[in-house]
Write an enzyme that holds these catalytic residues in place. Structure first.
Site, mmCIF file in Angstrom:
data_model
loop_
_atom_site.group_PDB
_atom_site.id
_atom_site.type_symbol
_atom_site.label_atom_id
_atom_site.label_comp_id
_atom_site.label_asym_id
_atom_site.label_seq_id
_atom_site.Cartn_x
_atom_site.Cartn_y
_atom_site.Cartn_z
ATOM 1 N N ILE B 98 55.469 17.635 -66.053
ATOM 2 C CA ILE B 98 54.212 16.541 -65.923
ATOM 3 C C ILE B 98 54.626 14.995 -66.193
ATOM 4 O O ILE B 98 53.959 14.172 -65.467
ATOM 5 C CB ILE B 98 52.983 16.995 -66.726
ATOM 6 N N GLU B 211 52.771 10.195 -49.052
ATOM 7 C CA GLU B 211 52.642 8.757 -49.233
ATOM 8 C C GLU B 211 53.791 8.058 -48.788
ATOM 9 O O GLU B 211 54.806 8.852 -48.422
ATOM 10 C CB GLU B 211 52.358 8.521 -50.813
ATOM 11 N N HIS B 249 53.559 4.716 -58.068
ATOM 12 C CA HIS B 249 54.503 5.801 -58.243
ATOM 13 C C HIS B 249 56.081 5.271 -58.027
ATOM 14 O O HIS B 249 56.136 4.295 -57.003
ATOM 15 C CB HIS B 249 54.371 7.039 -56.809
#
Lengths: 381, 287
Positions: B98, B211, B249
């Site tokens: 994660i 994306e 990101h």
């Protein structure tokens, strides 16, 4: 994080790559004295974090210290692609015989570093890739093995490097690889790497981009960040752990999550609006962080309306609502605001915001249309 | 009814005693996941979750004592690459990371090592896996999706929740939702996940959420064209993103003209994949 040419070349030199003698300065009279020390004939180079300095007139070769001062004064008054020039590098001028490109970056698809060389140095490698792709050679480097000698020899052979320079070239490829690895770079580029008339090979220009995620290992490199070269809002955002990119439109956006923040921008655009920014408050954002985000958004003079799109998961809707209210108490604004809250504690959040004069939306499409209408109403009034 | 995680998952949580670790372990157990152990160095011997889950100092000792086969990692970024390698060396077959913010050079080494060992990694910088009603490994809120036959694979976190929410509102259920993460170098790719969905008898249709940045969506398009029989629909975020700017990101950046939403949508269209203009349109494309 991008490094300046003078910083990049310093790091190259620390890894055994020859660079010209030179010094960074921020004033023209010092440029003159540096030129005197370097023997008079120097290159005055604008230090800004964008490409195209040469074409913009930000790089000048001069023959005397007086001319260096003159060039420095002119260049320090320039703006290159909207960035004011505040720093100069004064380098000794060298006798260039051949220009080569040598760089290293990460290949995302092959998941390893790739070293790239081209006999067509001195121009942007993307340009060469378009016009003369055969002139580009690549070697992919196993992340567990590192750069091997045969790979460096292959690059030397393919760039038609004269044999008497192979040893030097191989040492430079190793130095470049070490710089890349030891600084956690995502790009390290020597362009051009030149064969000089009398001093062998030399890195004349350099560029390094560092991996922001690797900076915790390199506090000394993190300090090299040029705060003048960043938009004030981006600097402020980073301080609060927010991810912000200014875009120039009129709908300010505050969203949790990078993908959703991009999707929110796209949907605003889809309905005929233009987003003012990308802003991701991240997961589990506190009321304080939310308040900081709002202040950054409403400070942008282009913003005519603000859209909040929060999908609660780790982030709680009531916490976000409290942040919004706290920010508005501190900095009251007449800007219309549209809020869309879904997920964890969204109900509580909506209840809190109902007290403030804020429009709520049921879906992303609904929120975007309401924000656009509100922005248009502001323009007309 | 799912891929990667199901009732046979025996989960180990690395970083279980941290704030995130404790919070999400409780949510995973609530969702029916069998959490058999936790690891936090120097806290071995403690118990968490009201005395139900033992904590170990090392992954190896946790695996030996509990037979854990899957690990989820919540440790801070500077320790996360090491945590992945520790799990792989201890014989864990599926590792879900994660944690966001692992240096890319660390991930290149980790990925190469895992490939040699044949260990699967999902993430890093991802929300993990959710097979609604069966098992949850990660942080995807369990209540935003219902069980069904649609596979979801995504680079994003909250954008995925948005899509799951839209599916649920249309009474469309999910077999498994796989968050592959938004980093430039990750473990499981779109193609890897599509391959698993294609082979899964309980998955009938797939939603792909991509994306800007990299070529993973283009590779997915080629795979769909050549190998997939099931319907795939997509959403690509970042049509309005400017080039050269990292959009949150680490992997979401258009560089050297590569990685634009336009190219990805074009490649997907050429493979017969319909792309929604907004997340809320996805349920309509699946009908």
């Amino acid at each position: 994080m991008k490094l300046h040419e003078y910083q990049s070349k310093q790091l190259f030199a620390e890894h055994g790559i020859p660079i010209p003698h030179g010094q960074m300065t921020m004033n023209a009279s010092e440029a003159k004295s540096i030129a005197e020390e370097l023997g008079g004939r120097v290159v005055v180079k604008a230090q800004v974090l964008v490409g195209g300095r040469g074409k913009a007139g930000g790089i000048r070769v001069v023959n005397t210290p007086d001319k260096a001062e003159e060039a420095a004064t002119q260049i320090l008054g320039m703006k290159i692609k909207d960035l004011p020039v505040r720093k100069l590098l004064i380098d000794e001028a060298v006798d260039i015989k051949t220009e080569i490109y040598l760089g290293i970056t990460n290949d995302r698809t092959r998941r390893c570093p790739v070293m790239i060389a081209s006999a067509e140095g001195g121009v942007e490698i993307e340009e060469v890739a378009k016009t003369n792709p055969d002139k580009i050679v690549r070697v992919w480097i196993d992340p567990l093995l590192g750069l091997r000698d045969y790979q460096a020899r292959y690059l030397a052979a393919c760039t038609e490097m004269p044999r008497e320079h192979w040893r030097e070239f191989m040492s430079i490829t190793k130095g470049l690889f070490q710089t890349f690895i030891q600084t956690d770079a995502t790009l390290a580029e020597i362009n051009p790497l030149v064969i000089t008339g009398d001093k062998g090979l030399m890195a004349l220009d350099g560029k390094i981009v560092l991996d922001d995620n690797g900076l915790f290992r390199h506090p000394e490199l993190a300090e090299m960040r040029d705060l003048d070269e960043e938009a004030a809002e981006e600097r402020e955002a980073r301080k609060y752990g927010l991810s912000y990119v200014k875009l120039g439109g009129e709908i300010g956006c505050m969203v949790n999550g990078a993908g959703l923040a991009m999707a929110t921008m796209d949907v605003i655009h889809l309905y005929g609006g233009s987003p003012a920014n990308f802003l991701d408050i991240g997961g589990g954002a506190s009321a304080e962080k939310v308040a900081a985000a709002i202040q950054i958004i409403i400070r942008d003079p282009n913003v005519k309306a603000v859209l909040f799109n929060i999908f609660g998961g780790i982030t709680r809707g009531d916490e976000v609502a409290r942040g919004i209210l706290a920010a508005l108490e501190k900095t009251p604004t007449k800007l219309p605001m549209v809020v869309r809250l879904v997920g964890t504690n969204a109900e509580e959040g909506r209840h809190l915001l109902a007290k403030a004069d804020m429009e709520t939306a049921v879906s992303l499409a609904d929120a975007a249309q309401k924000a656009i209408a509100a922005a248009e109403a502001v323009e007309e009034s | 009814m799912s891929i990667l995680v199901d009732k046979s998952t025996k989960l180990l949580v690395q970083g279980i005693t941290g704030r995130e670790g404790l919070f999400h372990t409780a949510r995973m157990i609530e969702h029916g996941t069998s959490v058999v152990a936790g690891v936090t160095p120097q806290k071995g011997g403690e118990w968490v979750m009201g005395g139900k889950v033992p904590v170990f100092d090392t992954v190896k000792s946790a695996v030996e004592a509990t037979g854990s086969n899957t690990s989820v990692i919540f440790v801070p970024s500077r320790f996360a690459a090491d945590a992945i390698l520790e799990a792989a060396d201890a014989g864990i077959a599926l590792i879900v990371c994660i944690t966001e913010g692992i240096p890319v050079q660390d991930m290149m080494k980790v990925r190469r090592y895992l490939d040699q060992m044949g260990v699967r990694l999902v993430g890093p910088n991802c929300p993990g896996l959710l097979s609604p009603g069966t098992a949850k490994v990660g942080i995807i809120p369990g209540d935003i999706a219902i069980a069904g036959n649609i596979g979801v694979v995504s680079k994003s976190g909250t954008l995925t929740y948005e899509v799951l929410h839209a599916l649920k509102q249309n009474e469309m259920g999910v077999s498994t939702c796989v968050g592959i993460g938004g980093d430039p170098i990750n473990g499981t790719s779109f193609v890897d996940t599509l391959e698993l969905f294609e082979a899964d008898p309980h998955t009938e249709k797939i939603v792909l959420i991509g994306e800007i940045g990299g070529k993973d969506e283009e590779l997915a398009a080629a795979y769909i064209r050549d190998h997939m029989t099931k319907q795939v629909v997509a959403f690509i975020a970042g049509k309005t993103a400017p080039p050269g700017k990292r959009m949150g990101h680490a992997g979401a950046i258009i560089e050297g003209g590569e990685g634009t939403a336009e190219d990805k949508i074009k490649a997907l269209a050429a493979a017969g994949v319909m792309t929604a203009d907004q997340p809320e349109e996805i349920p309509g494309l699946l009908q």
